[in-house]
Design a protein around this motif. Structure first.
Motif, PDB file in Angstrom:
ATOM      1  N   PRO A 260      42.545  39.801  48.089  1.00  0.00           N
ATOM      2  CA  PRO A 260      41.977  40.509  47.154  1.00  0.00           C
ATOM      3  C   PRO A 260      42.741  40.720  45.877  1.00  0.00           C
ATOM      4  N   ASP A 264      38.316  38.234  43.557  1.00  0.00           N
ATOM      5  CA  ASP A 264      37.220  39.207  43.904  1.00  0.00           C
ATOM      6  C   ASP A 264      36.241  38.619  44.897  1.00  0.00           C
ATOM      7  N   LYS A 265      35.770  37.476  44.640  1.00  0.00           N
ATOM      8  CA  LYS A 265      34.624  37.294  45.172  1.00  0.00           C
ATOM      9  C   LYS A 265      34.955  35.649  45.953  1.00  0.00           C
ATOM     10  N   LEU A 282      37.010  37.944  54.727  1.00  0.00           N
ATOM     11  CA  LEU A 282      36.496  39.213  54.046  1.00  0.00           C
ATOM     12  C   LEU A 282      37.464  40.454  54.354  1.00  0.00           C
ATOM     13  N   PRO A 284      38.185  44.789  52.486  1.00  0.00           N
ATOM     14  CA  PRO A 284      37.849  45.672  51.170  1.00  0.00           C
ATOM     15  C   PRO A 284      38.337  45.065  49.788  1.00  0.00           C
ATOM     16  N   LEU A 286      37.577  42.036  48.790  1.00  0.00           N
ATOM     17  CA  LEU A 286      37.112  40.765  48.548  1.00  0.00           C
ATOM     18  C   LEU A 286      35.609  40.426  49.208  1.00  0.00           C
ATOM     19  N   GLN A 287      34.764  40.059  48.276  1.00  0.00           N
ATOM     20  CA  GLN A 287      33.379  40.019  48.648  1.00  0.00           C
ATOM     21  C   GLN A 287      32.743  38.521  49.010  1.00  0.00           C
ATOM     22  N   LEU A 288      31.667  38.577  49.376  1.00  0.00           N
ATOM     23  CA  LEU A 288      31.281  37.302  49.598  1.00  0.00           C
ATOM     24  C   LEU A 288      29.913  37.207  48.953  1.00  0.00           C
ATOM     25  N   VAL A 289      29.586  35.905  48.162  1.00  0.00           N
ATOM     26  CA  VAL A 289      28.371  35.748  47.620  1.00  0.00           C
ATOM     27  C   VAL A 289      28.133  34.326  48.496  1.00  0.00           C
ATOM     28  N   SER A 290      27.157  34.257  49.139  1.00  0.00           N
ATOM     29  CA  SER A 290      26.879  33.365  50.132  1.00  0.00           C
ATOM     30  C   SER A 290      25.566  32.530  49.808  1.00  0.00           C
ATOM     31  N   ARG A 483      25.310  38.625  40.501  1.00  0.00           N
ATOM     32  CA  ARG A 483      26.109  38.977  41.696  1.00  0.00           C
ATOM     33  C   ARG A 483      27.910  38.287  41.358  1.00  0.00           C
ATOM     34  N   HIS A 486      31.610  41.932  37.617  1.00  0.00           N
ATOM     35  CA  HIS A 486      31.956  43.252  38.023  1.00  0.00           C
ATOM     36  C   HIS A 486      31.120  44.089  37.052  1.00  0.00           C
TER      37      HIS A 486
END
Length: 500
Positions: A260, A264-265, A282, A284, A286-290, A483, A486
């Protein structure tokens, strides 16, 4: 250089400090002549890296290609360094993307023609379909349509350029902006055209981007970015982009990159194994757009049998949806639920097989079905009257009829037809992995769509139109640009001039 890792993230990272500041070879060199292997250069922060250091093999065909080494220090931009696009207006970005689309149509440097030649070596798609996807990629970079996409996804494209004010019903003031993210894109290898969409949307949200290419197509993203270099080699869009290849699951690379403090993603396309591999990184921040693996289906009502002419047209529609992208993309139909008497459905299967073979002549023949799948289909054809097989497993198109959806995953123009008493009976087979549902006749979509959505399906279309897409419509049940960004809010108390 790499930043120091915050203490609260240390428990999630096992890579040694000495691994973080060195060039990493993705895998030991194989006994391959690098001068003969297909070259796959990188783009690193807008600059071409064209070395022949590391040997690889493509996933599906086992073809050899050779890439540069990954230099992590050159690849990763620290957060203290603003992204090249952070302060560039959307209108300028769209002008540059449109100019790139025009340059792709001309292909004066031959990057795209060379790319087609290379993808044809590593990808199971027939050459005709690769060429078609290349032309689609150039057409995608259309200024007005891309702006429409942004407005539809975000509600107001101004959010990408400025802090948009609002006063709520209580008189409270705020300013909202869709702020640029830092993204790692894990690209699919089964649809080369997805590279241009990823590049365009990433540029429009003004992201800092790292594209991880797939072994089935380690070429198209770089070919597009090289065309950008011809348009303007120092443009901020180009400088915001890197495109490299490493073998998925290589922890020495991924533990260093998937952090992160750099991104970010993670935007991940692919099969279950690819998504599961990303999930383990993943944490906190570091997000996933799957874009998970999906399966698409068709639902065909008894109205298809009103006449031979109607049945022939419906079979044509169904063949279009089954054969799209050689049945590699998630949007390609694999299971077709059909209302009607068995004799009618048998006739439909025969027509559908013929239409698939005709499509194969136009789109190019795929490799034969895998031996284990071909043997399973042969066995099904010998079991009893509840099964039927039309065609042969040679990649030209075949139809398998079964009383419930088959256990195998239909590929390479293989349609699995399942008879049902009513289309409502097919709803029990719909789940969260069901992406697109093509319906005939279209008048029955309204009766089916709530049940399909409740089961988990994400898109309902007319049969034969699975490959179309409304500009800016949701994909995989999400607005993609929404998505990516930010969402930042600046709240500023109450407006003294507000009156209820």
């Amino acid at each position: 250089m790499f930043e120091a890792l915050p203490e609260h993230f240390l428990h999630n990272a096992t890579v040694r400090e000495t691994d973080m500041n060195q060039n990493i070879t993705l895998n030991p060199p194989a006994a391959v002549d690098r001068d003969l292997a297909t070259g796959a250069p990188f783009i690193v922060r807008g600059k071409l890296v064209d070395a022949r250091d590391v040997n690889h093999k493509s996933r599906d065909l086992g073809m050899e290609f050779v890439t540069p080494r990954i230099d992590l220090d050159a690849l990763i931009a620290p957060r203290t360094e603003p992204g090249p696009l952070f302060d560039v207006k959307l209108d300028e970005i769209l002008d540059f993307l449109a100019a790139t689309g025009d340059a792709m149509k001309c292909d004066a440097s031959g990057y795209l023609a060379e790319c087609v030649d290379k993808i044809a070596l590593t990808n199971v798609l027939p050459r005709q379909q690769i060429q078609f996807q290349m032309s689609m990629a150039a057409d995608y970079l259309h200024k007005e349509r891309l702006r429409e996409y942004a407005d539809q996804n975000l509600g107001d494209a101004r959010l990408l350029d400025e802090w948009v004010p609002r006063i709520d019903s209580t008189g409270r003031k705020s300013f909202t902006r869709a702020f640029p993210p830092r993204l790692v894109h894990v690209l699919p290898g089964n649809a080369p055209v997805s590279a241009v969409q990823s590049i365009a949307l990433a540029a429009m949200v003004k992201a800092v981007n790292l594209f991880k290419m797939g072994s089935s197509d380690p070429f198209m993203t770089v070919a597009i970015l090289r065309t950008m270099m011809d348009v303007d080699p120092d443009h901020p869009v180009l400088r915001s982009m890197s495109a490299v290849y490493w073998r998925g699951g290589d922890e020495r690379i991924e533990q260093a990159i998937y952090r992160p403090q750099y991104f970010d993603k993670i935007v991940a396309w692919g099969g279950g194994d690819a998504i599961s591999n990303v999930i383990k990184y993943l944490m906190p921040g570091l997000q996933l757009v799957s874009f998970d693996p999906k399966t698409s289906i068709s639902m065909i009502g008894v109205e298809a049998f009103e006449s031979d002419a109607v049945m022939d047209q419906v079979a044509e529609y169904a063949a279009n949806d089954v054969s799209m992208g050689n049945q590699e993309p998630c949007v390609s139909s694999r299971v077709l639920f059909v209302e009607g008497e068995r004799k009618q459905i048998d006739s439909f299967c025969d027509r559908l097989k013929d239409k698939l073979v005709e499509r194969s002549a136009l789109l190019g023949k795929a490799p034969p079905l895998p031996r284990d799948m071909a043997e399973e289909i042969e066995a099904l054809g010998m079991i009893g009257d509840e099964f039927g097989v039309w065609g042969v497993p040679d990649g030209n198109g075949m139809v398998v009829l079964s009383d419930i959806p088959a256990d195998f995953h239909p590929i390479r123009k293989t349609a699995n037809v399942v008879p049902v008493r009513s289309l409502g009976d097919a709803l029990k087979y719909v789940n969260v992995a069901t992406q697109t549902v093509g319906v005939y006749p279209s008048q029955r979509m309204a009766d089916l769509r709530d049940g399909l959505a409740s089961g988990g399906a994400q898109r309902v279309v007319r049969l034969g139109d699975a490959g179309g897409q409304s500009i800016g419509a949701p994909h995989d049940a999400m607005y993609i640009m929404h998505r990516f960004v930010h969402w930042i809010v600046n709240e500023d108390g109450f407006d003294p001039n507000f009156h209820r």
